[in-house]
Structure formats: structure tokens, C-alpha cells
Design an enzyme around this catalytic site. Structure first.
Site: not given
Ligand code: GLN
Length: 197
Positions: A50-52, A82, A111, A140-141, A177, A179
Site C-alpha cells: 500500500g503506502e507506508s 512492499c 522506499r 510495484i513502486r 507482492h 498475493e
Molecule cells: N512506495 C510505497 C511506499 O512507500 C510502497 C508501494 C507498495 O506497497 N506497492 O509505501
């Protein structure tokens, strides 16, 4: 452990539903965790992607950050993917101002380590602990682990030497990921940790 292991998925933000589905398919009693009382009831926890930065803020405002760190120090098995890996890491490079992590995993993680050019990609990884068949990994990112302390085991490394899966005692982290693929060996590996904890 008698019966199904109770495995929580931190459900504040991110792709927690996918992890709940995988864990359920693998025979766990999988449940979302949003409150400290729910955390106290599980035998293991997955922190999703997700987004940390958002997960950090929400975990603090839901009063989960401190109990989660205490549970980790007490030996709760936790698997971070992630953004979840970022949450588990002791040191976060390229964090935003004020961003904290839960910590426990003695690594330095960066990150968005793959930048804009390559912000999503797939790779086949050699993971000897999971057998001969390579793991097809979706990034993914994604973050990457740049430094590990002596008690951390690197489970998978990219050709350029960056670590993308690691383990230390009760903690497991992947940059990618599992999942979103059909290969659940990392989840199985984590469930084995939960069963033997
Ligand atoms: N770039 C996101 C972060 O800094 C992580 C991306 C992800 O969980 N797919 O949290």
C-alpha cells in the site's frame, strides 16, 4: 498449535483483501486487524502493500503502532510485503518528513528504490529456501533492502545485489507482492513460521 492458525492482516490501508483471500485459501483463520484487541487475538500478522506513509499515520492514530512493536519484540511472527516491509524495517531511507516505521527487522530499506523509469516490473527470483522453481515476483513502486545486520538472512537478491526478500527470527519481508500471483510459497513459508512459533 491445534486447529487453524489465526492470522491477522493489518487492514488500515492497501491490498489487505488479497492477503486475506490467500491465507484463507491456504487453510488459515484469516482476519482483518484494525484495533489492538484484534491484534491480541492473532498468532501471526501480515502487513500488506500500500503506502507506508499512510499506513504509518493510521497505525499511530489507531493506537496499533506501540502494541504491534511490543508483539514483535515478544516473538509474534509478522510478514511484511512492499509497504509492509518498509513498516517492519528499522531504518527507512527516502522516508517523508516525520515518517516512522514499526521496526524489528534490522535492515536499511529504501522506499521507491527503483524510481520512475522502472517503478513496476517483474522478475524471476532464485529462492533456495522455497525450492528449485524460481519465484515470479511482481514489484510495484517497490522498496529494496540496501543493508542488513548479521542476524538477517537474505532470501532473494536481484542481479545488482539488492536484497528483495529477507528473514530474521519471527520476521519475514518481501519487496514484491506474492498475493497478486498464483505462487503462494512465501505465504506458506510464513504459515510454517506461525505454526512453529
Ligand atoms: N512506495 C510505497 C511506499 O512507500 C510502497 C508501494 C507498495 O506497497 N506497492 O509505501
Amino acid at each position: 498449535m491445534a486447529g487453524k492458525p489465526r492470522v491477522g492482516v493489518l487492514a488500515l490501508q492497501g491490498d489487505f483483501r488479497e492477503h486475506l483471500a490467500v491465507l484463507t485459501a491456504l487453510g488459515a483463520d484469516a482476519r482483518p486487524v484494525r484495533r489492538p484487541e484484534e491484534l491480541a487475538e492473532v498468532d501471526g500478522l501480515v502487513i500488506p502493500g500500500g503506502e507506508s506513509t499512510v499506513m504509518d499515520k493510521l497505525s499511530r492514530s489507531f493506537g496499533l503502532a506501540e502494541p504491534l512493536r511490543a508483539a514483535i519484540d515478544d516473538g509474534l511472527p509478522v510478514y511484511g510485503t512492499c509497504a509492509g516491509l518498509i513498516m517492519l524495517s528499522d531504518t527507512v531511507l527516502d522516508a517523508i518528513e516525520g515518517q516512522r516505521s514499526i521496526g524489528g527487522l534490522a535492515v536499511k530499506v529504501r522506499r521507491n528504490a527503483f524510481g520512475n523509469q522502472n517503478d513496476s516490473f517483474e522478475a524471476d527470483l532464485d529462492v533456495p529456501q522455497l525450492g528449485d522453481e524460481p519465484v515470479h515476483a511482481v514489484f510495484i513502486r517497490a522498496p529494496a533492502i540496501e543493508e542488513v545486520s548479521a542476524d538477517v538472512t537474505a532470501l532473494a537478491t536481484l542481479d545488482d545485489g539488492r536484497i528483495v526478500a529477507a528473514e530474521q527470527g519471527n520476521l519475514l519481508g518481501t519487496s514484491f507482492h506474492p498475493e497478486v500471483t498464483n505462487d503462494y510459497r512465501f505465504h506458506r513459508y510464513f504459515l510454517d513460521k506461525v505454526r512453529s512459533a
